[in-house]
Design a protein around this motif. Structure first.
Motif, PDB file in Angstrom:
ATOM      1  N   GLN A 301       0.825  -1.224   0.000  1.00  0.00           N
ATOM      2  CA  GLN A 301       0.000   0.000   0.000  1.00  0.00           C
ATOM      3  C   GLN A 301       0.848   1.258   0.000  1.00  0.00           C
ATOM      4  N   MET A 302       2.015   1.189   0.646  1.00  0.00           N
ATOM      5  CA  MET A 302       2.900   2.344   0.718  1.00  0.00           C
ATOM      6  C   MET A 302       3.814   2.447  -0.503  1.00  0.00           C
ATOM      7  N   GLY A 303       3.695   1.477  -1.426  1.00  0.00           N
ATOM      8  CA  GLY A 303       4.532   1.497  -2.624  1.00  0.00           C
ATOM      9  C   GLY A 303       5.980   1.146  -2.341  1.00  0.00           C
ATOM     10  N   GLN A 304       6.231   0.397  -1.240  1.00  0.00           N
ATOM     11  CA  GLN A 304       7.593   0.019  -0.867  1.00  0.00           C
ATOM     12  C   GLN A 304       7.774  -1.491  -1.017  1.00  0.00           C
ATOM     13  N   PRO A 305       8.995  -1.936  -1.332  1.00  0.00           N
ATOM     14  CA  PRO A 305       9.230  -3.382  -1.427  1.00  0.00           C
ATOM     15  C   PRO A 305       9.190  -4.027  -0.040  1.00  0.00           C
ATOM     16  N   GLY A 306       8.648  -5.210   0.032  1.00  0.00           N
ATOM     17  CA  GLY A 306       8.600  -5.956   1.294  1.00  0.00           C
ATOM     18  C   GLY A 306       9.210  -7.334   1.102  1.00  0.00           C
ATOM     19  N   LYS A 307      10.016  -7.756   2.050  1.00  0.00           N
ATOM     20  CA  LYS A 307      10.638  -9.085   1.949  1.00  0.00           C
ATOM     21  C   LYS A 307      10.799  -9.651   3.357  1.00  0.00           C
ATOM     22  N   VAL A 308      10.350 -10.867   3.548  1.00  0.00           N
ATOM     23  CA  VAL A 308      10.328 -11.490   4.876  1.00  0.00           C
ATOM     24  C   VAL A 308      11.199 -12.740   4.868  1.00  0.00           C
ATOM     25  N   VAL A 309      12.046 -12.882   5.888  1.00  0.00           N
ATOM     26  CA  VAL A 309      12.801 -14.117   6.073  1.00  0.00           C
ATOM     27  C   VAL A 309      12.359 -14.755   7.384  1.00  0.00           C
ATOM     28  N   VAL A 310      12.061 -16.050   7.337  1.00  0.00           N
ATOM     29  CA  VAL A 310      11.644 -16.817   8.520  1.00  0.00           C
ATOM     30  C   VAL A 310      12.784 -17.777   8.860  1.00  0.00           C
ATOM     31  N   LEU A 311      13.376 -17.602  10.032  1.00  0.00           N
ATOM     32  CA  LEU A 311      14.531 -18.405  10.431  1.00  0.00           C
ATOM     33  C   LEU A 311      14.117 -19.509  11.405  1.00  0.00           C
ATOM     34  N   VAL A 312      14.621 -20.711  11.170  1.00  0.00           N
ATOM     35  CA  VAL A 312      14.365 -21.844  12.059  1.00  0.00           C
ATOM     36  C   VAL A 312      15.699 -22.482  12.416  1.00  0.00           C
ATOM     37  N   SER A 348      21.391 -20.002  -6.594  1.00  0.00           N
ATOM     38  CA  SER A 348      22.058 -19.507  -5.398  1.00  0.00           C
ATOM     39  C   SER A 348      21.061 -18.894  -4.424  1.00  0.00           C
ATOM     40  N   PHE A 349      21.485 -18.790  -3.179  1.00  0.00           N
ATOM     41  CA  PHE A 349      20.626 -18.217  -2.140  1.00  0.00           C
ATOM     42  C   PHE A 349      20.266 -16.758  -2.454  1.00  0.00           C
ATOM     43  N   PRO A 350      21.219 -15.904  -2.909  1.00  0.00           N
ATOM     44  CA  PRO A 350      20.843 -14.527  -3.263  1.00  0.00           C
ATOM     45  C   PRO A 350      19.765 -14.456  -4.339  1.00  0.00           C
ATOM     46  N   GLN A 351      19.812 -15.396  -5.293  1.00  0.00           N
ATOM     47  CA  GLN A 351      18.775 -15.419  -6.329  1.00  0.00           C
ATOM     48  C   GLN A 351      17.410 -15.770  -5.733  1.00  0.00           C
ATOM     49  N   ILE A 352      17.413 -16.707  -4.798  1.00  0.00           N
ATOM     50  CA  ILE A 352      16.158 -17.089  -4.125  1.00  0.00           C
ATOM     51  C   ILE A 352      15.591 -15.887  -3.380  1.00  0.00           C
ATOM     52  N   ILE A 353      16.465 -15.137  -2.700  1.00  0.00           N
ATOM     53  CA  ILE A 353      16.038 -13.940  -1.972  1.00  0.00           C
ATOM     54  C   ILE A 353      15.428 -12.931  -2.925  1.00  0.00           C
ATOM     55  N   GLU A 354      16.090 -12.738  -4.037  1.00  0.00           N
ATOM     56  CA  GLU A 354      15.645 -11.727  -5.004  1.00  0.00           C
ATOM     57  C   GLU A 354      14.301 -12.086  -5.629  1.00  0.00           C
ATOM     58  N   GLN A 355      14.054 -13.370  -5.867  1.00  0.00           N
ATOM     59  CA  GLN A 355      12.890 -13.795  -6.636  1.00  0.00           C
ATOM     60  C   GLN A 355      11.648 -14.073  -5.782  1.00  0.00           C
ATOM     61  N   ASN A 356      11.775 -14.040  -4.444  1.00  0.00           N
ATOM     62  CA  ASN A 356      10.645 -14.409  -3.581  1.00  0.00           C
ATOM     63  C   ASN A 356      10.333 -13.343  -2.544  1.00  0.00           C
ATOM     64  N   ASP A 357       9.062 -13.348  -2.087  1.00  0.00           N
ATOM     65  CA  ASP A 357       8.630 -12.400  -1.060  1.00  0.00           C
ATOM     66  C   ASP A 357       8.891 -12.927   0.346  1.00  0.00           C
ATOM     67  N   ILE A 358       8.723 -14.246   0.516  1.00  0.00           N
ATOM     68  CA  ILE A 358       8.887 -14.876   1.829  1.00  0.00           C
ATOM     69  C   ILE A 358       9.846 -16.047   1.674  1.00  0.00           C
ATOM     70  N   ILE A 359      10.900 -16.049   2.463  1.00  0.00           N
ATOM     71  CA  ILE A 359      11.906 -17.118   2.403  1.00  0.00           C
ATOM     72  C   ILE A 359      11.974 -17.778   3.769  1.00  0.00           C
ATOM     73  N   ILE A 360      11.770 -19.085   3.817  1.00  0.00           N
ATOM     74  CA  ILE A 360      11.878 -19.857   5.066  1.00  0.00           C
ATOM     75  C   ILE A 360      13.175 -20.649   4.974  1.00  0.00           C
ATOM     76  N   CYS A 361      14.085 -20.450   5.908  1.00  0.00           N
ATOM     77  CA  CYS A 361      15.387 -21.115   5.814  1.00  0.00           C
ATOM     78  C   CYS A 361      15.970 -21.390   7.185  1.00  0.00           C
ATOM     79  N   THR A 362      16.945 -22.274   7.225  1.00  0.00           N
ATOM     80  CA  THR A 362      17.686 -22.493   8.459  1.00  0.00           C
ATOM     81  C   THR A 362      18.590 -21.286   8.697  1.00  0.00           C
ATOM     82  N   ALA A 363      18.790 -20.958   9.955  1.00  0.00           N
ATOM     83  CA  ALA A 363      19.561 -19.762  10.307  1.00  0.00           C
ATOM     84  C   ALA A 363      20.989 -19.834   9.782  1.00  0.00           C
ATOM     85  N   GLN A 364      21.561 -21.043   9.703  1.00  0.00           N
ATOM     86  CA  GLN A 364      22.949 -21.182   9.266  1.00  0.00           C
ATOM     87  C   GLN A 364      23.122 -20.741   7.819  1.00  0.00           C
TER      88      GLN A 364
END
Length: 943
Positions: A301-312, A348-364
């Motif tokens: 709504q604010m016209g800003q990019p949003g990206k969420v990482v969920v760490l387990v 690569s992991f950076p590509q996954i980050i770039e291409q997705n809104d929500i990334i669920i990954c291990t903290a390591q």
């Protein structure tokens, strides 16, 4: 008793004086000490009347220490008198047999708890409790008479005070019996108070907000939600629902939160950093999904990019959070991806980050990429790329592990941003933080102040889980099966001239024998080394016979000896494996006693009492509940599997409808084959669907994994800390849930559980006090912790860099077989793959080992896999595994199987990282070229 023994007793009395003066009952003891002169007794009695029991006891001890005129054998009379008047705990100290330090500390905590709650406890019905304590062996007849006499003269409170004063003088184990006495006399409120189960009288939830700059180490908002009474929460749980949209949009779902869930979510919806602490099964992850959804909607709504990482912190949680929560509710609207070490993604992991809104990954995985970015690697990422970071099981940030490293990076940038603002420069964007936990714990705190400091470091909102708690403690009868094993161990001790410092079957013996094996390996004393290794297996078998069936312990020993004999007599390739006289003695010793062990394991009257009590509890739960569903937590994978087999083979369990399965971890750190993520998922799905109604699990099931609603939880001979207790207890989510601890008397398990309950209450009190802190003090304290964390991390990094700079060349070391001491290779022959795996691909090394089938599961990774076990051709000792790395076979060495000669000294290591040597990276191109050349030469020879 000799004069020397009397002198030794005087020395012991001096050493334990401060503790003994609190354990001795002076008045009844004096009547039995005939070696004391009458005038001295009178002086001690006067001291008792004027200054009380403790000062009188100290005076008595000093008299005995300093007087040299007593008749020979007085120490025997002292010990007998202590035991007669019920001071058995003091008698053990005088005999120089004090409890282990951990047991002593736990008992001290119970004593402090009684002292803290004395004003509440004196309201008990003294007569009733006294009678039950006498029946349980906590009081002597004289104690009971004195307490009742004081109750008549001074009233109920006076008698209660004397009762409590006498109780704490008992030896370890008294606390759980005292709780039982209170339960039996219907003092349920006092039991709940001692166990730390507060519940507001009106059952109302309390909401407190306090805005400040606090920490996780970076929390901006502290929100406390105190849990309503059990019945109220159950009503709320029953009202929980997921709204299904019309069939044309079947895949789209919305979430409706319960009232208390919305309360704890509100600060995060206002973009504040918070930690949510809700009990297991109360919907922490669902709240996180809701917050994630609203966060991304707001950014859009604010016209800003949003990206969420969920760490387990566990690989199975990646898939679970994706399928059960984040993917299920959000993938129709946002791109959701999961990444872990088990993923087969080829980008690569950076590509996954770039291409997705929500990334669920291990903290390591995230930490590895953050580290790469800091080192200037273009394959790295930065925290500024995320707008929200969800951290599951965030109480692990205090352990100095990967969560801690990530949060230190966050904190460092946060403080750099403050400097940038002062310089009127643009700060670096940082993500909002959302932490999730079922219990922050107290971090090893021994008092309230330390607990409050821990909570300040891991700020949380708290909602305590209330369950009906029980403790079953059992006495141990004769154990002929264990006696045979101990006899075998004694023969091994004699053969190797070993003198153990503690009793077999204990953790302390395990530590002793491990140290003996390590020292023998370094000294190339193969007789002691192999004896120590066998003693370790027998010690494990003793532990198993005390917790699971004798037949399970026998199978464990039989399997070990069969496999060891196989490695000595049946090599997979040509070559002769030598068998030493000591090994022949050990194999013969087991063979000679095998028939006796088999005979005893078939006699059910010798099975341990813990197993019988567990059977009673399981049958009770399934007989009294309409739809029973429960979890049994146990210590080892082996015991989980064995208990499951025991239940499946017993027709009594089948009659009441028990359908059992086990759930164990996926790591390859045990003699037991691990479960794959798919196998874990299959078991959990069957448990959720009702195909399985009893789960026997290791601690892997305590936190994180999505486990269906249970109505009973049993911890079987297992106690760790207060966090694990809360996590395990929280698995019982259904109404009228029960939580039971089954443990052998004298094992200390019941007492440790009581200490955990005390620490849980201390944690709750600490959180409330933190919430009420003055704002200025609160902010000052949290800033101090932040700066301390940053400085400590910088010091660690600096030390690590200095250590790296000081690393020596590989030529400084050489490896020899841990078992037979044969030379294996120089450090110059070793290379590293992926900065982790140490391999030796030289032709000379390939002549020294054989390859056996890998008994454990193959572990498929991105570019390599393990195919087999490599073992010494000379003695059969395992050396490591055979890896297939990009089609090249690479023998991978495990440092724990070798003795390292370093600077002319022989040492053993458990991890390669402990070795201050810098190994070169594996040169794939060079080795691939060599393989091609060898192949071409073979082709020419064939032609």
């Amino acid at each position: 008793m000799s004069c020397d023994q009397d002198a030794e007793t005087r020395h012991v009395l001096g050493c334990f004086r401060d503790r003994l003066k609190r354990l001795i009952q002076v008045e009844p003891l004096l009547d039995l000490l005939h070696f004391l002169e009458p005038d001295r007794k009178d002086r001690i009695k006067a001291k008792f009347r004027e200054e009380g029991d403790i000062n009188a006891a100290a005076f008595l001890i000093d008299e005995i220490i300093h007087s040299k005129n007593y008749a020979r054998g007085w120490s025997r009379e002292l010990i007998a008198a202590l035991e007669t008047v019920g001071c058995r705990h003091a008698a053990k100290y005088v005999l120089n047999s004090p409890p282990e330090p951990t047991e002593e500390a736990e008992n001290d905590s119970c004593v402090r708890l009684i002292d803290l709650l004395q004003l509440t406890l004196v309201s008990m019905k003294t007569g009733d409790v006294c009678a039950h304590c006498r029946a349980l062996g906590l009081l002597t007849l004289e104690d009971q008479e004195n307490i009742m006499k004081l109750t008549e003269n001074q009233g109920n409170i006076g008698g209660a005070r004397l009762l409590l004063k006498r109780l704490v003088k008992n030896e370890a184990g008294w606390f759980s019996k005292f709780l039982q006495a209170l339960e039996d006399t219907e003092h349920h409120d006092l039991v709940r108070e001692l166990r730390g189960e507060p519940c507001n009288e009106d059952g109302e939830a309390l909401i407190m907000h306090k805005e400040s700059s606090c920490e996780f180490n970076c929390i901006d908002h502290l929100c406390v939600f105190q849990r309503p009474c059990q019945s109220r929460l159950q009503t709320q749980l029953s009202n929980y629902r997921i709204i299904s949209l019309p069939s044309s949009e079947e895949s789209k779902r919305d979430i409706v939160l319960r009232d208390y869930q919305m309360e704890v979510a509100r600060p995060a919806l206002e973009e504040k950093n918070i930690i949510i602490c809700l009990p297991t099964g109360s919907g922490k992850t669902r709240v996180a999904v809701y917050i994630t959804k609203k966060h991304l909607e707001r950014k859009k709504q604010m016209g800003q990019p949003g990206k969420v990482v969920v760490l387990v912190n566990k690989v199975p949680l990646v898939e679970q959070h994706y399928k059960a929560e984040f993917g299920r509710f959000l993938k129709h609207q946002y791109s959701v991806e999961r990444v872990s070490g088990a993923s087969q993604l080829k980008i690569s992991f950076p590509q996954i980050i770039e291409q997705n809104d929500i990334i669920i990954c291990t903290a390591q995985i995230l930490e590895n990429s953050l580290a790469k970015a800091k080192n200037g690697d273009e394959d790295g990422i930065k925290l500024s790329q995320f707008t929200l970071m969800v951290i599951d099981e965030c109480h692990h940030t205090k352990k100095g592990g990967v969560y801690n490293h990530i949060m230190i990076r966050y904190l460092s940038q946060k403080h750099k941003n403050q400097l940038l603002k002062k310089q009127e420069k643009s700060p670096v964007p940082l993500p909002q933080i959302l932490g999730l936990t079922a219990s922050p714990g107290v971090g090893g705190a021994m008092n309230q102040q330390m607990a409050e400091e821990h909570i300040l470091q891991v700020i949380s909102t708290v909602l305590l889980q209330l369950l009906k708690d029980q403790t079953c403690y059992l006495s141990c009868d004769i154990d002929p099966f264990g006696d045979v094993i101990k006899k075998i161990m004694d023969e091994i001790h004699t053969h190797a001239d070993l003198k153990p410092l503690c009793d077999p079957g204990t953790q302390y013996y395990e530590q002793w024998v491990v140290q003996k094996e390590q020292n023998a390996a370094k000294e190339e004393n193969q007789m002691v080394r192999v004896c120590a290794e066998h003693l370790r297996q027998y010690n494990e078998a003793l532990h198993q016979s005390n917790t699971i069936r004798m037949s399970d312990a026998f199978r464990f020993l039989n399997k070990y000896h069969t496999e060891e004999l196989k490695t000595k007599s049946s090599p997979d390739e040509e070559g002769t494996i030598t068998i030493t006289d000591t090994e022949r003695f050990l194999f013969t010793l087991f063979k000679d006693n095998k028939a006796k062990l088999q005979e005893l394991m078939g006699k059910p009257q010798y099975e341990n009492n813990s197993l019988a009590q567990l059977k009673t509890n399981i049958l009770k739960e399934f007989s009294t509940r309409e739809r029973a569903r429960g979890i049994i937590f146990t210590r080892t994978r082996l015991s989980a599997i064995a208990l499951c087999q025991w239940i499946q083979e017993n027709p009594k369990f089948d009659e009441v409808g028990v359908r059992a399965s086990y759930l164990i971890g996926g790591g390859d750190q045990s003699v037991v084959k691990p479960m794959t993520a798919a196998e874990q998922k299959d078991v959990l799905n069957k448990f959720r669907d009702g195909q399985i109604n009893l789960l026997i699990a290791t601690t892997v099931a305590e936190e994180g994994l999505d486990i269906a609603e249970c109505n009973f939880v049993i911890r079987y001979c297992l106690v760790t800390n207060e966090i694990a207790m809360i996590q395990a207890r929280g698995r019982g989510r259904a109404e009228d849930s029960s939580y039971t601890l089954v443990a052998e008397a004298g094992s200390g398990v019941a007492e440790r559980e009581s200490v955990n309950e005390y620490r849980e209450k201390m944690m709750s009190t600490a959180i409330v006090k933190v919430c009420k802190m003055n704002r200025a003090d609160y902010e000052k304290k949290t800033r101090e912790f932040q700066m301390q964390a940053i400085i400590e991390e910088k010091v660690k990094i600096k030390k690590k860099l200095l250590k790296g700079m000081m690393k020596e060349p590989p030529s400084k070391i050489s490896l020899s077989c841990r078992q037979c001491s044969v030379f294996v290779c120089s450090g110059e022959d070793i290379e590293k793959i992926e900065n982790m795996h140490h391999v030796n691909v030289t032709k000379q090394f390939s002549k020294l080992f054989t390859v056996r089938e890998n008994a454990s599961l193959q572990e498929r990774l991105l570019d390599y896999e393990t195919n087999g076990v490599i073992a010494c051709k000379n003695c059969g000792q395992q050396w490591g595994s055979m890896m297939l790395y990009k089609s090249i076979e690479c023998p991978c060495l495990h440092i724990k199987h070798f003795v390292v000669t370093y600077s002319s000294k022989k040492k053993t290591f458990s991890k390669w990282s402990e070795l201050p040597i810098k190994f070169p990276a594996f040169d794939y191109t060079q080795h691939a070229d060599l393989l091609v050349e060898d192949s071409e030469e073979e082709d020419l020879e064939t032609d």
